[in-house]
Design an enzyme around this catalytic site. Sequence first.
Site, mmCIF file in Angstrom:
data_model
loop_
_atom_site.group_PDB
_atom_site.id
_atom_site.type_symbol
_atom_site.label_atom_id
_atom_site.label_comp_id
_atom_site.label_asym_id
_atom_site.label_seq_id
_atom_site.Cartn_x
_atom_site.Cartn_y
_atom_site.Cartn_z
ATOM 1 N N HIS A 1 -7.986 3.268 -3.728
ATOM 2 C CA HIS A 1 -8.917 3.414 -2.603
ATOM 3 C C HIS A 1 -9.870 4.553 -2.954
ATOM 4 O O HIS A 1 -9.455 5.557 -3.529
ATOM 5 C CB HIS A 1 -8.176 3.786 -1.313
ATOM 6 C CG HIS A 1 -7.230 2.729 -0.816
ATOM 7 N ND1 HIS A 1 -6.892 2.605 0.511
ATOM 8 C CD2 HIS A 1 -6.554 1.744 -1.463
ATOM 9 C CE1 HIS A 1 -6.045 1.595 0.669
ATOM 10 N NE2 HIS A 1 -5.811 1.063 -0.522
ATOM 11 N N ARG B 1 -15.743 4.031 3.425
ATOM 12 C CA ARG B 1 -16.501 5.195 3.866
ATOM 13 C C ARG B 1 -15.576 6.382 4.123
ATOM 14 O O ARG B 1 -15.848 7.489 3.715
ATOM 15 C CB ARG B 1 -17.256 4.869 5.161
ATOM 16 C CG ARG B 1 -18.166 5.996 5.608
ATOM 17 C CD ARG B 1 -18.596 5.847 7.043
ATOM 18 N NE ARG B 1 -17.481 6.046 7.958
ATOM 19 C CZ ARG B 1 -17.579 5.964 9.273
ATOM 20 N NH1 ARG B 1 -18.741 5.667 9.835
ATOM 21 N NH2 ARG B 1 -16.519 6.158 10.033
ATOM 22 N N GLY B 2 -14.440 6.115 4.802
ATOM 23 C CA GLY B 2 -13.563 7.203 5.230
ATOM 24 C C GLY B 2 -13.955 7.658 6.618
ATOM 25 O O GLY B 2 -15.085 7.425 7.074
ATOM 26 N N ASP B 3 -13.004 8.277 7.291
ATOM 27 C CA ASP B 3 -13.287 8.773 8.642
ATOM 28 C C ASP B 3 -14.124 10.034 8.559
ATOM 29 O O ASP B 3 -13.867 10.913 7.743
ATOM 30 C CB ASP B 3 -11.986 9.055 9.394
ATOM 31 C CG ASP B 3 -11.332 7.762 9.849
ATOM 32 O OD1 ASP B 3 -12.076 6.824 10.222
ATOM 33 O OD2 ASP B 3 -10.102 7.686 9.796
ATOM 34 N N GLU C 1 0.835 -1.213 0.000
ATOM 35 C CA GLU C 1 0.000 0.000 0.000
ATOM 36 C C GLU C 1 0.869 1.262 0.000
ATOM 37 O O GLU C 1 1.819 1.368 0.754
ATOM 38 C CB GLU C 1 -0.894 -0.014 1.254
ATOM 39 C CG GLU C 1 -1.845 1.172 1.295
ATOM 40 C CD GLU C 1 -2.874 1.024 2.394
ATOM 41 O OE1 GLU C 1 -3.574 -0.003 2.429
ATOM 42 O OE2 GLU C 1 -2.978 1.954 3.219
ATOM 43 N N LYS D 1 -22.063 -5.217 3.730
ATOM 44 C CA LYS D 1 -21.130 -4.710 2.709
ATOM 45 C C LYS D 1 -20.788 -5.823 1.704
ATOM 46 O O LYS D 1 -20.686 -5.578 0.506
ATOM 47 C CB LYS D 1 -19.875 -4.193 3.421
ATOM 48 C CG LYS D 1 -18.901 -3.472 2.551
ATOM 49 C CD LYS D 1 -18.036 -2.478 3.335
ATOM 50 C CE LYS D 1 -17.078 -3.073 4.319
ATOM 51 N NZ LYS D 1 -16.262 -2.047 5.005
ATOM 52 N N GLN E 1 -7.617 -4.133 8.709
ATOM 53 C CA GLN E 1 -6.839 -3.167 9.469
ATOM 54 C C GLN E 1 -5.615 -3.904 9.996
ATOM 55 O O GLN E 1 -5.671 -5.125 10.214
ATOM 56 C CB GLN E 1 -7.706 -2.663 10.641
ATOM 57 C CG GLN E 1 -7.063 -1.671 11.556
ATOM 58 C CD GLN E 1 -6.704 -0.402 10.811
ATOM 59 O OE1 GLN E 1 -5.735 -0.394 10.056
ATOM 60 N NE2 GLN E 1 -7.480 0.640 10.994
ATOM 61 N N ALA F 1 -19.852 2.565 3.740
ATOM 62 C CA ALA F 1 -19.178 2.009 2.556
ATOM 63 C C ALA F 1 -20.094 1.093 1.742
ATOM 64 O O ALA F 1 -19.974 1.025 0.517
ATOM 65 C CB ALA F 1 -17.921 1.255 2.990
ATOM 66 N N HIS G 1 -14.253 -2.154 14.242
ATOM 67 C CA HIS G 1 -14.076 -0.750 13.884
ATOM 68 C C HIS G 1 -14.287 0.085 15.153
ATOM 69 O O HIS G 1 -15.166 -0.234 15.975
ATOM 70 C CB HIS G 1 -15.108 -0.377 12.801
ATOM 71 C CG HIS G 1 -14.951 1.022 12.312
ATOM 72 N ND1 HIS G 1 -15.658 2.075 12.843
ATOM 73 C CD2 HIS G 1 -14.129 1.563 11.368
ATOM 74 C CE1 HIS G 1 -15.298 3.197 12.222
ATOM 75 N NE2 HIS G 1 -14.380 2.911 11.325
HETATM 76 P P1 FAD Z 1 -17.956 1.135 6.866
HETATM 77 O O1 FAD Z 1 -17.834 -0.224 6.316
HETATM 78 O O2 FAD Z 1 -19.048 2.005 6.367
HETATM 79 O O3 FAD Z 1 -18.063 1.010 8.454
HETATM 80 C C1 FAD Z 1 -17.884 2.148 9.284
HETATM 81 C C2 FAD Z 1 -18.623 1.963 10.603
HETATM 82 O O4 FAD Z 1 -20.040 2.043 10.395
HETATM 83 C C3 FAD Z 1 -18.387 0.616 11.284
HETATM 84 O O5 FAD Z 1 -18.345 0.835 12.670
HETATM 85 C C4 FAD Z 1 -19.609 -0.203 10.902
HETATM 86 O O6 FAD Z 1 -19.905 -1.214 11.851
HETATM 87 C C5 FAD Z 1 -20.683 0.874 10.866
HETATM 88 N N1 FAD Z 1 -21.791 0.623 9.951
HETATM 89 C C6 FAD Z 1 -21.724 0.150 8.689
HETATM 90 N N2 FAD Z 1 -22.952 0.126 8.124
HETATM 91 C C7 FAD Z 1 -23.813 0.590 9.057
HETATM 92 C C8 FAD Z 1 -25.224 0.814 9.083
HETATM 93 N N3 FAD Z 1 -26.014 0.538 8.028
HETATM 94 N N4 FAD Z 1 -25.781 1.329 10.220
HETATM 95 C C9 FAD Z 1 -25.006 1.615 11.310
HETATM 96 N N5 FAD Z 1 -23.669 1.414 11.337
HETATM 97 C C10 FAD Z 1 -23.080 0.914 10.226
HETATM 98 N N6 FAD Z 1 -9.309 5.799 5.159
HETATM 99 C C11 FAD Z 1 -9.058 6.806 4.299
HETATM 100 O O7 FAD Z 1 -9.425 7.944 4.555
HETATM 101 N N7 FAD Z 1 -8.398 6.592 3.121
HETATM 102 C C12 FAD Z 1 -7.962 5.357 2.759
HETATM 103 O O8 FAD Z 1 -7.379 5.190 1.685
HETATM 104 C C13 FAD Z 1 -8.190 4.262 3.661
HETATM 105 N N8 FAD Z 1 -7.801 3.017 3.353
HETATM 106 C C14 FAD Z 1 -8.076 1.991 4.224
HETATM 107 C C15 FAD Z 1 -7.673 0.691 3.879
HETATM 108 C C16 FAD Z 1 -7.926 -0.372 4.740
HETATM 109 C C17 FAD Z 1 -7.489 -1.770 4.353
HETATM 110 C C18 FAD Z 1 -8.586 -0.135 5.979
HETATM 111 C C19 FAD Z 1 -8.838 -1.273 6.935
HETATM 112 C C20 FAD Z 1 -9.005 1.137 6.324
HETATM 113 C C21 FAD Z 1 -8.756 2.218 5.448
HETATM 114 N N9 FAD Z 1 -9.163 3.519 5.743
HETATM 115 C C22 FAD Z 1 -8.896 4.538 4.869
HETATM 116 C C23 FAD Z 1 -9.853 3.826 7.016
HETATM 117 C C24 FAD Z 1 -11.387 3.833 6.875
HETATM 118 O O9 FAD Z 1 -11.801 4.802 5.945
HETATM 119 C C25 FAD Z 1 -11.980 4.172 8.240
HETATM 120 O O10 FAD Z 1 -11.700 3.155 9.159
HETATM 121 C C26 FAD Z 1 -13.457 4.539 8.265
HETATM 122 O O11 FAD Z 1 -13.776 5.033 9.565
HETATM 123 C C27 FAD Z 1 -14.400 3.374 7.983
HETATM 124 O O12 FAD Z 1 -14.412 3.031 6.682
HETATM 125 P P2 FAD Z 1 -15.138 1.664 6.201
HETATM 126 O O13 FAD Z 1 -15.069 1.656 4.739
HETATM 127 O O14 FAD Z 1 -14.581 0.519 6.947
HETATM 128 O O15 FAD Z 1 -16.628 1.983 6.701
#
Ligand code: FAD
Length: 287
Positions: free
Chosen positions: A77, A107-109, A17, A165, A176, A125, A149
């Site tokens: 990403h 989704r992103g933070d 990465e 998802k 992670q 996401a 998470h």
């Molecule tokens: P999601 O899958 O949407 O989950 C986020 C949270 O929401 C989780 O707690 C989940 O349980 C909860 N959730 C999901 N769906 C629902 C629903 N329907 N109702 C209620 N709660 C729900 N960040 C960046 O900014 N840029 C990057 O390039 C990047 N790359 C990454 C690569 C990897 C391999 C990993 C593991 C993380 C990366 N991240 C990156 C961090 C990531 O964006 C953050 O951890 C972010 O907070 C969550 O993204 P996600 O896609 O996992 O979200």
Amino acid sequence: MRITELLNAGRKIFSFEFYPPKTEEDARRLFDSARELKALNPDFVSVTNSSSGATPYRTVALSGVLKAELGLETVAHLTCVAHTRAEINDICLRLKAMGIKNILALRGDIHNHEGAPVKREYNYAAQLVADLKKSGDFSIGGACYPEKHPEAETLDADIDRLKEKVDAGAEYLITQLFFANDFYFRFLDKTAAAGINIPILPGLMPLTGYKQLENLTKLMKVSVPDVVRAGLERWAGDKENLFKFSVDYASVQARELLEKGAPGLHLYTLNRSRAAIDILKNVKARV
Ligand code: FAD
């Protein structure tokens, strides 16, 4: 090539990465590292994307260059929380034009460091995964969290969301980073029990500085075992031995993961090549 085709080929896959560089010097270091890592014949590289929504085209551009210039299969990403659907569509068109066939849908933070407003057309996401699936242009990966998470109440609740998802169209997951393999193996058991049957690629990162610890524990809520803390403390004033300690630790992790059935390894490189090269050498992969 689509990442799913690689994962379905039945051999271990290795990936690195990178993040888009901010300065000329960063850029030089990144391309030097990418060239060195290319010699290991990685299955793919991935390029991170800021969650602020401010600079998605840096990811698009770097993904295109890594693919066109170095011939590396590239996963872009794509974070959705700060974008509208129209913006996501535009980014995807550009990725497609660059020949990029793989997206890690995120989704992103929400509370990003750069303070950009969150547009809230996407909340999770899974919604991005569903949109990408409809277009049919990309092989779609997603993120997952063996220790859960940080926002999720429990690991089980997080895995229920993860299943949504996967049902929306995620074809593989990248974890992670973690420092205790038990988290990964327990996660595999739990996800399988929840009906998630796609490849889950473990993400590893050797800590090359004591400062990284704070980020990991405070923001990402990743557990750091006492033995890792002790090693980092012991070698705090000695860069070379600190590096060796961390690479050796990650190599032991990597070897066990591969031996016990992980589909491969995803290494968080921080745009540097040496640790990744040493780890793959230590596990006798690709070197
Ligand atoms: P999601 O899958 O949407 O989950 C986020 C949270 O929401 C989780 O707690 C989940 O349980 C909860 N959730 C999901 N769906 C629902 C629903 N329907 N109702 C209620 N709660 C729900 N960040 C960046 O900014 N840029 C990057 O390039 C990047 N790359 C990454 C690569 C990897 C391999 C990993 C593991 C993380 C990366 N991240 C990156 C961090 C990531 O964006 C953050 O951890 C972010 O907070 C969550 O993204 P996600 O896609 O996992 O979200």
